[in-house]
Design an enzyme around this catalytic site. Sequence first.
Site, short mmCIF file in Angstrom:
data_model
loop_
_atom_site.label_atom_id
_atom_site.label_comp_id
_atom_site.label_asym_id
_atom_site.label_seq_id
_atom_site.Cartn_x
_atom_site.Cartn_y
_atom_site.Cartn_z
N TYR A 468 -2.75 37.46 -11.12
CA TYR A 468 -1.56 38.03 -11.75
C TYR A 468 -1.40 37.61 -13.21
O TYR A 468 -0.33 37.19 -13.63
CB TYR A 468 -0.29 37.70 -10.96
CG TYR A 468 -0.40 37.89 -9.46
CD1 TYR A 468 -1.13 38.96 -8.92
CD2 TYR A 468 0.22 37.01 -8.57
CE1 TYR A 468 -1.23 39.13 -7.54
CE2 TYR A 468 0.12 37.19 -7.19
CZ TYR A 468 -0.61 38.24 -6.68
OH TYR A 468 -0.72 38.42 -5.32
N HIS A 469 -2.48 37.76 -13.98
CA HIS A 469 -2.46 37.39 -15.39
C HIS A 469 -2.90 38.54 -16.28
O HIS A 469 -3.78 38.38 -17.12
CB HIS A 469 -3.38 36.19 -15.65
CG HIS A 469 -2.98 34.94 -14.97
ND1 HIS A 469 -3.85 33.87 -14.78
CD2 HIS A 469 -1.80 34.56 -14.42
CE1 HIS A 469 -3.21 32.89 -14.15
NE2 HIS A 469 -1.96 33.29 -13.92
#
Length: 533
Positions: A468-469
């Site tokens: 989730y970056h």
Amino acid sequence: MNTDFIIVGAGSAGCVLANRLSANPRNKVVLLEAGGRDWNPWIHIPVGYFKTIHNPAVDWCYKTEADPGLNNRRLDWPRGKVLGGSSSLNGLLYVRGQPQDYDRWRQMGNAGWGWDDVLPLFKRAETNERGADEYHGDQGPLSVSDMRIQRPITDAWVAAAQAAGYKFNPDYNGAKQEGVGFFQLTARNGRRCSTAVAYLNPARKRPNLTIITHAQVERVLLDGSRATGVQYKDKSGILQSLLAAKEIILSGGSINSPQLLMLSGIGEVEQLREHGIEVKADLKGVGKNLQDHLQARLVYKTHEPTLNDEVSNLLGQARIGLKYLMSRTGPMTMAASLATGFMKTRPDIETPDIQFHVQPLSAENPGQGADKFSAFTMSVCQLRPESKGEIRLTSSNGRDYPKIVPNYLSTETDCRTIVAGVNIARRIARHSPLASKISEEYRPNPSLDIEDYDATLDWARNNTASIYHPTGTCKMGNDSAAVVDARLRVHGISGLRVADCSIMPEIISGNTNAPAIMIGEKASELVLEDNPF
């Protein structure tokens, strides 16, 4: 309605901007957020991300397109849709990245973004419970603390990693990143310290700051090549216009910011015309240069109980809840992981190229609860992927989610690095004192030969997940693919900036929340410098 500054998105950078710009009472600031208030109590309990991720009340709940690099799997991409943005949903891990990351940004033509430039901003933002030193601050809005939970299985992993030849590092945000140790997290007294808590709450009562929630911006208003305002739909679905005398700053993140630029006519000509959008500025890089960290999650069953067992029944959950209520310690204060490691997969590279996240539990994914057996997880991700994807419009309607095309594992380096990371994880598991605690290698199956490159890569294609970056989709620079310049001004459009992780020319080597906050601090300096009274 008129104001001086409009900030679109009350996330990790947007809340910083709202605080810093409104600190001068002569500046009128409006902050627009598509989501609502951060009233959900699970937001403020560190382990509450298990409850908030995948909850459409606070999460955009994005999904990627089917990705050939992952054998055509689609991945969940949660992003915060609430005050605080993803800092209200994330795993709370405080990681800045490597000094070399920022020096590369500067060498790519982005003056003012080298390590020596950004370290003071990290320090200004931070109150670290360990106190101030050369690398840390103790006067900032953002509370950074040590874990208030320990578990034997993660302690054993750190010891096993040292036995495998990786040095202990008590501060991966200090003099060097390389080594193994324990995470710090963005929390204060056992409660999440999102940017809504750290930056927005102290500024909320300022008469020159207006915060409007449930306000999804449809487009940026342009007068020729100047941004003059925005149109948004309010909570009732009524279209509203808001004008800015000075600037508009987009802080919607790596999905929403490029989508909004394209909806406003700023982007790749062919894509805009495909959806009937009038072209205002031909910027080929909008939505391109998408990078993310892909993690391989290895799970090991254990002889001894882990956090899986503690949460497996109502009595255990009650004990955990009582401990949190009485002392603000225990499992409810836990970030996404306890232990970490930054390592090199090859001796010929300058800095670590993989990162470990080690958890004293296992789960199919956050939000679905722990597995029903004793186990722990060690996830490994490649820190600097070469693979690049893009965000593409699906229509001219801002309510329609864009296509997320991550393009994972599409280069030879990325494939070799993820395989090397998986193999390093499996080797650490064979060292004491961890090896004696393991009853079974559960994921991957022990039948997978550690020497079989092709089989390990195929396992990774079938079992990896996003950490989730998402970054890079409004790239900072001065080349033909750049969207903003080094002062975060959109090329070819005056009065408009982007300030969030989308401006990263390259993804940083670590978790992205701390850099997003730093970007908010930097952007506020730039805006104030360019708009003196």
